[in-house]
Design a protein around this motif. Structure first.
Motif, PDB file in Angstrom:
ATOM      1  N   CYS A 156      -4.482 -35.444  -4.131  1.00  0.00           N
ATOM      2  CA  CYS A 156      -5.151 -36.542  -4.815  1.00  0.00           C
ATOM      3  C   CYS A 156      -4.381 -36.880  -6.089  1.00  0.00           C
ATOM      4  CB  CYS A 156      -6.587 -36.151  -5.153  1.00  0.00           C
ATOM      5  SG  CYS A 156      -7.493 -37.440  -6.047  1.00  0.00           S
ATOM      6  N   HIS A 175      -5.633 -37.829  -8.804  1.00  0.00           N
ATOM      7  CA  HIS A 175      -6.459 -37.582  -9.983  1.00  0.00           C
ATOM      8  C   HIS A 175      -6.024 -36.273 -10.649  1.00  0.00           C
ATOM      9  CE1 HIS A 175     -10.613 -36.406 -11.716  1.00  0.00           C
ATOM     10  NE2 HIS A 175     -10.022 -37.194 -12.580  1.00  0.00           N
ATOM     11  N   CYS A 194     -10.775 -36.755  -1.643  1.00  0.00           N
ATOM     12  CA  CYS A 194     -10.485 -35.591  -2.480  1.00  0.00           C
ATOM     13  C   CYS A 194     -11.634 -34.590  -2.392  1.00  0.00           C
ATOM     14  CB  CYS A 194     -10.263 -36.016  -3.928  1.00  0.00           C
ATOM     15  SG  CYS A 194      -9.955 -34.613  -5.023  1.00  0.00           S
ATOM     16  N   HIS A 197     -13.176 -34.078  -6.460  1.00  0.00           N
ATOM     17  CA  HIS A 197     -13.945 -35.065  -7.219  1.00  0.00           C
ATOM     18  C   HIS A 197     -14.379 -36.280  -6.409  1.00  0.00           C
ATOM     19  CE1 HIS A 197     -11.558 -32.951 -10.422  1.00  0.00           C
ATOM     20  NE2 HIS A 197     -12.799 -32.741 -10.806  1.00  0.00           N
ATOM     21  N   ALA A 200     -12.671 -38.738  -4.904  1.00  0.00           N
ATOM     22  CA  ALA A 200     -11.872 -39.964  -4.829  1.00  0.00           C
ATOM     23  C   ALA A 200     -11.556 -40.230  -3.356  1.00  0.00           C
ATOM     24  CB  ALA A 200     -10.585 -39.828  -5.629  1.00  0.00           C
ATOM     25  N   ARG A 256      -7.233 -47.208  -3.272  1.00  0.00           N
ATOM     26  CA  ARG A 256      -8.307 -46.368  -3.791  1.00  0.00           C
ATOM     27  C   ARG A 256      -9.615 -47.095  -3.545  1.00  0.00           C
ATOM     28  NH1 ARG A 256     -11.238 -46.249  -8.420  1.00  0.00           N
ATOM     29  NH2 ARG A 256      -9.930 -47.841  -9.362  1.00  0.00           N
ATOM     30  N   GLU A 259     -12.829 -45.437  -4.030  1.00  0.00           N
ATOM     31  CA  GLU A 259     -13.828 -44.974  -4.992  1.00  0.00           C
ATOM     32  C   GLU A 259     -13.322 -43.717  -5.674  1.00  0.00           C
ATOM     33  OE1 GLU A 259     -17.019 -42.571  -2.490  1.00  0.00           O
ATOM     34  OE2 GLU A 259     -16.612 -44.521  -1.588  1.00  0.00           O
ATOM     35  N   GLY A 260     -13.978 -43.356  -6.762  1.00  0.00           N
ATOM     36  CA  GLY A 260     -13.657 -42.114  -7.435  1.00  0.00           C
ATOM     37  C   GLY A 260     -12.702 -42.273  -8.598  1.00  0.00           C
ATOM     38  N   PRO A 261     -12.373 -41.145  -9.216  1.00  0.00           N
ATOM     39  CA  PRO A 261     -11.646 -41.159 -10.481  1.00  0.00           C
ATOM     40  C   PRO A 261     -10.124 -41.304 -10.387  1.00  0.00           C
ATOM     41  CG  PRO A 261     -12.223 -38.922  -9.903  1.00  0.00           C
ATOM     42  CD  PRO A 261     -12.853 -39.811  -8.866  1.00  0.00           C
ATOM     43  N   ALA A 262      -9.541 -41.351  -9.228  1.00  0.00           N
ATOM     44  CA  ALA A 262      -8.081 -41.456  -9.134  1.00  0.00           C
ATOM     45  C   ALA A 262      -7.612 -42.763  -9.780  1.00  0.00           C
ATOM     46  CB  ALA A 262      -7.634 -41.393  -7.684  1.00  0.00           C
TER      47      ALA A 262
END
Length: 109
Positions: free
Chosen positions: A42, A44, A58, A61, A63, A72, A74-77
């Motif tokens: 990932c 992130h 991931c 988290h 992602a 991407r 969704e998620g923090p990446a």
């Protein structure tokens, strides 16, 4: 120079196969008639990815990345993941990655 990572017959019709590549791992999957690959990391914090419902997700988290476009979802990446790593499966027996792409895979980690 190319390096064999698996046999075409080993790549499942759905989901992905995780194959070793010089101390790293890559997801290998079928996309229609093509075989594709992406680093199993990932963008992130470098967590491993699961293959779920057409997405690479991931484990750490959550992602999620689209397996076709690498976008991407969704998620923090911070950005998309490269799903366009050149794969040579034309010979019909072996799946090979170009050794020149190791640099790209290192940058992803």
């Amino acid at each position: 120079m190319k390096h064999e990572i698996c046999k075409v017959a080993d790549v499942p019709q759905t989901g992905s196969l995780i194959a070793p590549f010089f101390g790293r791992e890559v997801h290998v999957w079928r996309s229609g008639e093509r075989v594709r690959a992406a680093a199993n990391v990932c963008l992130h914090f470098g967590g491993p990815l699961d293959c779920k419902d057409g997405k690479l997700v991931c484990q750490w988290h959550g992602a999620a990345f689209d397996m076709e476009s690498g976008d991407r979802l969704e998620g923090p990446a911070p950005k998309s993941v490269a799903t366009d790593v050149p794969v040579d499966a034309r010979r019909g027996r072996r799946v090979e990655l170009c050794l020149g792409r190791v640099t790209c895979l290192r940058r992803m980690k």
